[in-house]
Write an enzyme that holds these catalytic residues in place. Sequence first.
Site, PDB file in Angstrom:
ATOM      1  N   LEU A 104      26.323  49.871  27.461  1.00  0.00           N
ATOM      2  CA  LEU A 104      25.078  50.614  27.710  1.00  0.00           C
ATOM      3  C   LEU A 104      25.434  52.074  27.955  1.00  0.00           C
ATOM      4  O   LEU A 104      25.227  52.625  29.025  1.00  0.00           O
ATOM      5  CB  LEU A 104      24.303  50.009  28.881  1.00  0.00           C
ATOM      6  CG  LEU A 104      23.633  48.675  28.594  1.00  0.00           C
ATOM      7  CD1 LEU A 104      22.835  48.193  29.798  1.00  0.00           C
ATOM      8  CD2 LEU A 104      22.737  48.734  27.372  1.00  0.00           C
ATOM      9  N   HIS A 105      26.026  52.698  26.923  1.00  0.00           N
ATOM     10  CA  HIS A 105      26.374  54.103  26.950  1.00  0.00           C
ATOM     11  C   HIS A 105      25.125  54.913  26.629  1.00  0.00           C
ATOM     12  O   HIS A 105      24.022  54.373  26.618  1.00  0.00           O
ATOM     13  CB  HIS A 105      27.527  54.370  25.963  1.00  0.00           C
ATOM     14  CG  HIS A 105      28.239  55.644  26.245  1.00  0.00           C
ATOM     15  ND1 HIS A 105      27.993  56.785  25.529  1.00  0.00           N
ATOM     16  CD2 HIS A 105      29.171  55.972  27.166  1.00  0.00           C
ATOM     17  CE1 HIS A 105      28.748  57.767  26.003  1.00  0.00           C
ATOM     18  NE2 HIS A 105      29.478  57.288  26.991  1.00  0.00           N
ATOM     19  N   LEU A 106      25.259  56.187  26.331  1.00  0.00           N
ATOM     20  CA  LEU A 106      24.121  57.101  26.253  1.00  0.00           C
ATOM     21  C   LEU A 106      22.979  56.635  25.339  1.00  0.00           C
ATOM     22  O   LEU A 106      21.854  56.475  25.800  1.00  0.00           O
ATOM     23  CB  LEU A 106      24.586  58.495  25.816  1.00  0.00           C
ATOM     24  CG  LEU A 106      23.500  59.567  25.803  1.00  0.00           C
ATOM     25  CD1 LEU A 106      22.873  59.722  27.178  1.00  0.00           C
ATOM     26  CD2 LEU A 106      24.076  60.881  25.338  1.00  0.00           C
ATOM     27  N   ALA A 143      21.573  53.047  26.301  1.00  0.00           N
ATOM     28  CA  ALA A 143      20.925  53.131  27.616  1.00  0.00           C
ATOM     29  C   ALA A 143      19.595  53.864  27.507  1.00  0.00           C
ATOM     30  O   ALA A 143      18.613  53.483  28.140  1.00  0.00           O
ATOM     31  CB  ALA A 143      21.839  53.831  28.622  1.00  0.00           C
TER      32      ALA A 143
END
Length: 89
Positions: free
Chosen positions: A14-16, A19
Amino acid sequence: MVRQKIIIHNPEGLHLRPAGVFAQQMDVFDCEITIRYKGTRVNGKSLLSILAACIKCGDEIDIECEGPEEHEAIARAVELIETGFAGLL
């Protein structure tokens, strides 16, 4: 309140971008959305909160939804994660 455990399949976790998509998709529901991860509680509608949790591929999270649209919200959250945000990244 509804709750479901799920494993993150997206290679980026759940990176940029994932997310951001998750928070944006959850923001439309009339309920509170909480992600539990490693003993912490994270607001599932907040991009910065999700990023701060540093959730990676293969990590197990617990999603909790509480409110009038909790069933719709949990279904959408699970769909996003299980499909690796297919077509949305």
